[in-house]
Design a protein around this motif. Structure first.
Motif, PDB file in Angstrom:
ATOM      1  N   LYS A  86       0.841  -1.189   0.000  1.00 44.97           N
ATOM      2  CA  LYS A  86       0.000   0.000   0.000  1.00 44.97           C
ATOM      3  C   LYS A  86       0.882   1.248   0.000  1.00 44.97           C
ATOM      4  N   PRO A  87       0.363   2.372  -0.468  1.00 47.17           N
ATOM      5  CA  PRO A  87       1.167   3.606  -0.424  1.00 47.17           C
ATOM      6  C   PRO A  87       1.661   3.942   0.984  1.00 47.17           C
ATOM      7  N   GLU A  88       0.897   3.591   1.988  1.00 52.65           N
ATOM      8  CA  GLU A  88       1.328   3.876   3.364  1.00 52.65           C
ATOM      9  C   GLU A  88       2.465   2.978   3.839  1.00 52.65           C
ATOM     10  N   ASP A  89       2.845   2.003   3.033  1.00 53.24           N
ATOM     11  CA  ASP A  89       4.032   1.188   3.348  1.00 53.24           C
ATOM     12  C   ASP A  89       5.316   1.880   2.912  1.00 53.24           C
ATOM     13  N   THR A  90       5.194   2.998   2.228  1.00 53.33           N
ATOM     14  CA  THR A  90       6.376   3.733   1.774  1.00 53.33           C
ATOM     15  C   THR A  90       7.200   4.191   2.966  1.00 53.33           C
ATOM     16  N   ALA A  91       8.476   3.813   2.958  1.00 51.95           N
ATOM     17  CA  ALA A  91       9.374   4.121   4.068  1.00 51.95           C
ATOM     18  C   ALA A  91      10.768   3.588   3.750  1.00 51.95           C
ATOM     19  N   VAL A  92      11.707   3.956   4.597  1.00 49.28           N
ATOM     20  CA  VAL A  92      13.008   3.290   4.596  1.00 49.28           C
ATOM     21  C   VAL A  92      12.896   2.105   5.552  1.00 49.28           C
ATOM     22  N   TYR A  93      13.272   0.949   5.069  1.00 49.76           N
ATOM     23  CA  TYR A  93      13.189  -0.275   5.859  1.00 49.76           C
ATOM     24  C   TYR A  93      14.582  -0.654   6.361  1.00 49.76           C
ATOM     25  N   TYR A  94      14.648  -0.932   7.658  1.00 52.63           N
ATOM     26  CA  TYR A  94      15.911  -1.233   8.310  1.00 52.63           C
ATOM     27  C   TYR A  94      15.907  -2.646   8.884  1.00 52.63           C
ATOM     28  N   CYS A  95      17.015  -3.313   8.698  1.00 53.28           N
ATOM     29  CA  CYS A  95      17.237  -4.605   9.340  1.00 53.28           C
ATOM     30  C   CYS A  95      17.842  -4.355  10.717  1.00 53.28           C
ATOM     31  N   ASN A  96      17.415  -5.130  11.670  1.00 55.22           N
ATOM     32  CA  ASN A  96      17.879  -4.975  13.055  1.00 55.22           C
ATOM     33  C   ASN A  96      18.138  -6.349  13.654  1.00 55.22           C
ATOM     34  N   VAL A  97      19.210  -6.460  14.408  1.00 55.26           N
ATOM     35  CA  VAL A  97      19.451  -7.676  15.181  1.00 55.26           C
ATOM     36  C   VAL A  97      19.799  -7.290  16.611  1.00 55.26           C
ATOM     37  N   ILE A  98      19.516  -8.206  17.503  1.00 53.47           N
ATOM     38  CA  ILE A  98      19.891  -8.062  18.905  1.00 53.47           C
ATOM     39  C   ILE A  98      20.863  -9.183  19.234  1.00 53.47           C
ATOM     40  N   LYS A  99      22.054  -8.807  19.694  1.00 51.51           N
ATOM     41  CA  LYS A  99      23.051  -9.796  20.087  1.00 51.51           C
ATOM     42  C   LYS A  99      23.567  -9.434  21.471  1.00 51.51           C
ATOM     43  N   GLY A 101      21.991  -8.506  23.929  1.00 52.31           N
ATOM     44  CA  GLY A 101      21.301  -7.335  24.430  1.00 52.31           C
ATOM     45  C   GLY A 101      21.622  -6.039  23.710  1.00 52.31           C
ATOM     46  N   ARG A 102      22.492  -6.095  22.731  1.00 56.85           N
ATOM     47  CA  ARG A 102      22.876  -4.882  22.016  1.00 56.85           C
ATOM     48  C   ARG A 102      22.250  -4.893  20.631  1.00 56.85           C
ATOM     49  N   PRO A 103      21.638  -3.768  20.229  1.00 57.51           N
ATOM     50  CA  PRO A 103      21.040  -3.706  18.899  1.00 57.51           C
ATOM     51  C   PRO A 103      22.044  -3.269  17.838  1.00 57.51           C
ATOM     52  N   TYR A 104      21.877  -3.816  16.657  1.00 60.12           N
ATOM     53  CA  TYR A 104      22.668  -3.423  15.496  1.00 60.12           C
ATOM     54  C   TYR A 104      21.696  -3.118  14.354  1.00 60.12           C
ATOM     55  N   TRP A 105      22.061  -2.117  13.542  1.00 63.55           N
ATOM     56  CA  TRP A 105      21.189  -1.668  12.461  1.00 63.55           C
ATOM     57  C   TRP A 105      21.924  -1.653  11.134  1.00 63.55           C
ATOM     58  N   GLY A 106      21.186  -1.940  10.080  1.00 64.68           N
ATOM     59  CA  GLY A 106      21.703  -1.728   8.749  1.00 64.68           C
ATOM     60  C   GLY A 106      21.476  -0.289   8.326  1.00 64.68           C
ATOM     61  N   GLN A 107      21.879   0.024   7.084  1.00 64.36           N
ATOM     62  CA  GLN A 107      21.768   1.383   6.572  1.00 64.36           C
ATOM     63  C   GLN A 107      20.379   1.678   6.009  1.00 64.36           C
ATOM     64  N   GLY A 108      19.613   0.660   5.761  1.00 64.72           N
ATOM     65  CA  GLY A 108      18.253   0.857   5.276  1.00 64.72           C
ATOM     66  C   GLY A 108      18.127   0.741   3.767  1.00 64.72           C
ATOM     67  N   THR A 109      16.925   0.407   3.340  1.00 62.37           N
ATOM     68  CA  THR A 109      16.611   0.339   1.916  1.00 62.37           C
ATOM     69  C   THR A 109      15.249   0.995   1.699  1.00 62.37           C
ATOM     70  N   GLN A 110      15.176   1.815   0.667  1.00 59.98           N
ATOM     71  CA  GLN A 110      13.964   2.595   0.423  1.00 59.98           C
ATOM     72  C   GLN A 110      12.919   1.752  -0.291  1.00 59.98           C
ATOM     73  N   VAL A 111      11.706   1.798   0.226  1.00 62.05           N
ATOM     74  CA  VAL A 111      10.548   1.185  -0.427  1.00 62.05           C
ATOM     75  C   VAL A 111       9.543   2.289  -0.718  1.00 62.05           C
ATOM     76  N   THR A 112       9.171   2.400  -1.978  1.00 59.63           N
ATOM     77  CA  THR A 112       8.184   3.407  -2.383  1.00 59.63           C
ATOM     78  C   THR A 112       7.047   2.711  -3.107  1.00 59.63           C
TER      79      THR A 112
END
Length: 115
Positions: A86-99, A101-112
């Motif tokens: 849906k158009p409301e799904d438009t966003a930058v999507y980020y991958c996240n892991v917890i190792k 107890g510490r979070p790690y993030w990717g740089q993101g990928t744009q979904v339009t």
């Protein structure tokens, strides 16, 4: 230091599908949780879906029935299959892991998603 690289974003029409991929620099079995989050302009980052090392999944209400999170232990990958976009799904999507107890993030990928 865990490295995460997302791919698979792009421009899609409403009703279409995309599969996002997250490549991890080490075995995903080392992570307590893997997840996908998204952030639209002007909004806070929000949870989309998570999967635990035991395979338990959790979805935001907006994602239930349309999105599927999965992991591939052999390839150290996580995926987010997104259908009926849906158009409301438009966003930058980020991958996240917890190792440990510490979070790690990717740089993101744009979904339009266009209407």
């Amino acid at each position: 230091q865990v490295q995460l690289v997302e791919s698979g974003g792009g421009l899609v029409q409403a009703g279409g599908s995309l599969r996002l991929s997250c490549a991890a620099s080490e075995s995903i079995l080392a992570f307590n949780v893997m997840g996908w989050y998204r952030q639209a302009p002007g909004n806070q980052r929000e949870l989309v879906a998570t999967i635990t090392s035991g395979g338990r999944t959790n979805y935001a209400d907006s994602a239930k029935g349309r999105f599927t999170i999965s992991g591939d232990n052999a390839r150290n990958m996580a995926y987010l299959q997104m259908n009926s976009l849906k158009p409301e799904d438009t966003a930058v999507y980020y991958c996240n892991v917890i190792k440990w107890g510490r979070p790690y993030w990717g740089q993101g990928t744009q979904v339009t998603v266009s209407s």
